[in-house]
Design a protein around this motif. Structure first.
Motif, PDB file in Angstrom:
ATOM      1  N   PRO A  18       0.812  -1.225   0.000  1.00 56.14           N
ATOM      2  CA  PRO A  18       0.000   0.000   0.000  1.00 56.14           C
ATOM      3  C   PRO A  18       0.843   1.272   0.000  1.00 56.14           C
ATOM      4  O   PRO A  18       0.416   2.296  -0.510  1.00 56.14           O
ATOM      5  CB  PRO A  18      -0.853  -0.118   1.257  1.00 56.14           C
ATOM      6  CG  PRO A  18      -0.167  -1.113   2.113  1.00 56.14           C
ATOM      7  CD  PRO A  18       0.588  -2.026   1.198  1.00 56.14           C
ATOM      8  N   LEU A  21       1.517   1.929  -3.558  1.00 54.47           N
ATOM      9  CA  LEU A  21       0.279   2.402  -4.179  1.00 54.47           C
ATOM     10  C   LEU A  21       0.060   3.886  -3.869  1.00 54.47           C
ATOM     11  O   LEU A  21      -0.327   4.653  -4.748  1.00 54.47           O
ATOM     12  CB  LEU A  21      -0.918   1.585  -3.700  1.00 54.47           C
ATOM     13  CG  LEU A  21      -0.958   0.133  -4.125  1.00 54.47           C
ATOM     14  CD1 LEU A  21      -2.123  -0.588  -3.439  1.00 54.47           C
ATOM     15  CD2 LEU A  21      -1.055   0.010  -5.627  1.00 54.47           C
ATOM     16  N   LEU A  22       0.321   4.271  -2.631  1.00 54.09           N
ATOM     17  CA  LEU A  22       0.189   5.670  -2.237  1.00 54.09           C
ATOM     18  C   LEU A  22       1.182   6.530  -3.012  1.00 54.09           C
ATOM     19  O   LEU A  22       0.821   7.582  -3.559  1.00 54.09           O
ATOM     20  CB  LEU A  22       0.412   5.817  -0.727  1.00 54.09           C
ATOM     21  CG  LEU A  22       0.335   7.228  -0.151  1.00 54.09           C
ATOM     22  CD1 LEU A  22      -1.026   7.857  -0.411  1.00 54.09           C
ATOM     23  CD2 LEU A  22       0.636   7.182   1.353  1.00 54.09           C
ATOM     24  N   GLN A  25      -0.071   6.929  -6.580  1.00 52.75           N
ATOM     25  CA  GLN A  25      -1.209   7.870  -6.677  1.00 52.75           C
ATOM     26  C   GLN A  25      -0.707   9.312  -6.635  1.00 52.75           C
ATOM     27  O   GLN A  25      -1.141  10.161  -7.411  1.00 52.75           O
ATOM     28  CB  GLN A  25      -2.208   7.631  -5.533  1.00 52.75           C
ATOM     29  CG  GLN A  25      -2.972   6.349  -5.620  1.00 52.75           C
ATOM     30  CD  GLN A  25      -4.147   6.434  -6.578  1.00 52.75           C
ATOM     31  OE1 GLN A  25      -4.606   7.496  -6.941  1.00 52.75           O
ATOM     32  NE2 GLN A  25      -4.634   5.282  -6.992  1.00 52.75           N
ATOM     33  N   ASN A 118       1.744   5.715   5.146  1.00 55.58           N
ATOM     34  CA  ASN A 118       0.641   4.775   5.057  1.00 55.58           C
ATOM     35  C   ASN A 118       0.558   3.981   6.353  1.00 55.58           C
ATOM     36  O   ASN A 118       1.506   3.295   6.720  1.00 55.58           O
ATOM     37  CB  ASN A 118       0.837   3.829   3.871  1.00 55.58           C
ATOM     38  CG  ASN A 118      -0.421   3.058   3.605  1.00 55.58           C
ATOM     39  OD1 ASN A 118      -1.404   3.616   3.178  1.00 55.58           O
ATOM     40  ND2 ASN A 118      -0.385   1.766   3.900  1.00 55.58           N
ATOM     41  N   ALA A 150      -2.400   8.051   4.900  1.00 56.36           N
ATOM     42  CA  ALA A 150      -3.480   7.154   4.476  1.00 56.36           C
ATOM     43  C   ALA A 150      -3.620   5.996   5.448  1.00 56.36           C
ATOM     44  O   ALA A 150      -2.662   5.614   6.126  1.00 56.36           O
ATOM     45  CB  ALA A 150      -3.183   6.612   3.079  1.00 56.36           C
ATOM     46  N   ASP A 154      -8.883   4.201   3.315  1.00 53.74           N
ATOM     47  CA  ASP A 154      -8.663   5.060   2.148  1.00 53.74           C
ATOM     48  C   ASP A 154      -8.480   4.273   0.856  1.00 53.74           C
ATOM     49  O   ASP A 154      -8.457   4.858  -0.219  1.00 53.74           O
ATOM     50  CB  ASP A 154      -7.429   5.943   2.368  1.00 53.74           C
ATOM     51  CG  ASP A 154      -7.686   7.012   3.407  1.00 53.74           C
ATOM     52  OD1 ASP A 154      -8.728   7.693   3.303  1.00 53.74           O
ATOM     53  OD2 ASP A 154      -6.858   7.159   4.313  1.00 53.74           O
ATOM     54  N   TRP A 155      -8.329   2.969   0.960  1.00 55.49           N
ATOM     55  CA  TRP A 155      -8.097   2.155  -0.235  1.00 55.49           C
ATOM     56  C   TRP A 155      -9.353   1.438  -0.689  1.00 55.49           C
ATOM     57  O   TRP A 155      -9.293   0.437  -1.392  1.00 55.49           O
ATOM     58  CB  TRP A 155      -6.960   1.169   0.016  1.00 55.49           C
ATOM     59  CG  TRP A 155      -5.708   1.902   0.342  1.00 55.49           C
ATOM     60  CD1 TRP A 155      -5.056   1.937   1.535  1.00 55.49           C
ATOM     61  CD2 TRP A 155      -4.968   2.771  -0.526  1.00 55.49           C
ATOM     62  NE1 TRP A 155      -3.960   2.766   1.459  1.00 55.49           N
ATOM     63  CE2 TRP A 155      -3.882   3.288   0.206  1.00 55.49           C
ATOM     64  CE3 TRP A 155      -5.128   3.163  -1.852  1.00 55.49           C
ATOM     65  CZ2 TRP A 155      -2.964   4.176  -0.345  1.00 55.49           C
ATOM     66  CZ3 TRP A 155      -4.208   4.041  -2.395  1.00 55.49           C
ATOM     67  CH2 TRP A 155      -3.138   4.533  -1.645  1.00 55.49           C
ATOM     68  N   ARG A 157     -12.686   0.707  -2.853  1.00 56.15           N
ATOM     69  CA  ARG A 157     -12.880   0.741  -4.314  1.00 56.15           C
ATOM     70  C   ARG A 157     -13.590   2.040  -4.694  1.00 56.15           C
ATOM     71  O   ARG A 157     -14.608   2.404  -4.121  1.00 56.15           O
ATOM     72  CB  ARG A 157     -13.724  -0.439  -4.773  1.00 56.15           C
ATOM     73  CG  ARG A 157     -13.065  -1.752  -4.508  1.00 56.15           C
ATOM     74  CD  ARG A 157     -12.002  -1.993  -5.562  1.00 56.15           C
ATOM     75  NE  ARG A 157     -11.388  -3.287  -5.315  1.00 56.15           N
ATOM     76  CZ  ARG A 157     -10.095  -3.477  -5.380  1.00 56.15           C
ATOM     77  NH1 ARG A 157      -9.294  -2.508  -5.670  1.00 56.15           N
ATOM     78  NH2 ARG A 157      -9.603  -4.665  -5.170  1.00 56.15           N
ATOM     79  N   CYS A 162      -8.864   5.225  -4.609  1.00 56.40           N
ATOM     80  CA  CYS A 162      -8.728   5.584  -3.199  1.00 56.40           C
ATOM     81  C   CYS A 162      -9.908   6.458  -2.800  1.00 56.40           C
ATOM     82  O   CYS A 162     -10.674   6.905  -3.656  1.00 56.40           O
ATOM     83  CB  CYS A 162      -7.396   6.299  -2.941  1.00 56.40           C
ATOM     84  SG  CYS A 162      -7.187   7.870  -3.804  1.00 56.40           S
TER      85      CYS A 162
END
Length: 188
Positions: A18, A21-22, A25, A118, A150, A154-155, A157, A162
Motif C-alpha cells: 500500500p 500504491l500511495l 497515486q 501509510n 493514508a 482510504d483504499w 474501491r 482511493c
C-alpha cells in the motif's frame, strides 16, 4: 527544454504494498499537474526494500554498494522528491531512517519534498507528519506543508482507486509540491 527530474522514494517493505500504491497515486497527481502546464517529467522510483541489505552494510562497514551509490546519485540529481513510508507503530520505517541517515550533508539542500505515510490501521499517529518533516528538514530539504497520511479505509474501491478524502489530500499536496518545484531549469 529538459524534462524535470523527480525521484519517488518508497520505503514500504511488505506485500501487498500500500505504501507503493500511495506513492504511485501521488506521482500520477504531480505528473498530471506538471504535464498540464507543459512541463515534461522524468520519474525515477527507488524501492528502499531492495536496498535494505546495502543500507545495513553501509551503516556497519561504511561502504556503499553500486546500487546504493546510484540511488544517492538519483537523489542528488532530482528537482524534487516524493517520499512515502509505512508507519511502524508511531515512526517511519527503518529503511526510511537508514536511507536518509547515509546521505551526506547538503545532498537534499533546497529540494522540495512531498511526504506521505501509510498506516496499517485506522489509527493514524498524530505526529507522524511532523516526525517525517523534522527528519527531512535536518537534511536541509524543504517539505511542502501538506503531509499525506493514508489508512486502510482510504483504499476502498472507487473511480480513483482511493477514497475521496485521500484523493483531495493528494491533490492538495501535489499542488503545493508543483509550486515548490517551480519552472524547470534551463540548460546552458
Amino acid at each position: 527544454m529538459s524534462p524535470v527530474p523527480l525521484t519517488v522514494v518508497s520505503a514500504g517493505v511488505g506485500y501487498p504494498r500500500p505504501t507503493r500504491l500511495l506513492a504511485d497515486q501521488i506521482t500520477r497527481s504531480v505528473c498530471g499537474s506538471l504535464t498540464a502546464s507543459g512541463v515534461r517529467v522524468e520519474v525515477e522510483v527507488l524501492e528502499l526494500c531492495r536496498l535494505a541489505a546495502d543500507l545495513a552494510q553501509c551503516s556497519t562497514q561504511g561502504r556503499a554498494s553500486l546500487d546504493l551509490r546510484e540511488a544517492i546519485a538519483a537523489i542528488a540529481a532530482t528537482d524534487g522528491l516524493v517520499v512515502a513510508t509505512p508507519v511502524v507503530v508511531t515512526s517511519p520505517s527503518d529503511v526510511f531512517e537508514s536511507f536518509f541517515d547515509i546521505l551526506e550533508d547538503g545532498v537534499l539542500s533546497g529540494r522540495p519534498v512531498l511526504l506521505a505515510a501509510n498506516s496499517g490501521s485506522r489509527w493514524r499517529p498524530p505526529g507522524i507528519g511532523q516526525v517525517m518533516r523534522d527528519r527531512l528538514t535536518r537534511s536541509q530539504a524543504e517539505p511542502v506543508p501538506t503531509v499525506v497520511v493514508a489508512g486502510p479505509e482510504d483504499w476502498e474501491r472507487s473511480a480513483h482507486g482511493c477514497s475521496r478524502r485521500l484523493r483531495e489530500r493528494i491533490d492538495q499536496a501535489a499542488a503545493e509540491f508543483v509550486a515548490a518545484v517551480g519552472p524547470p531549469r534551463r540548460s546552458g
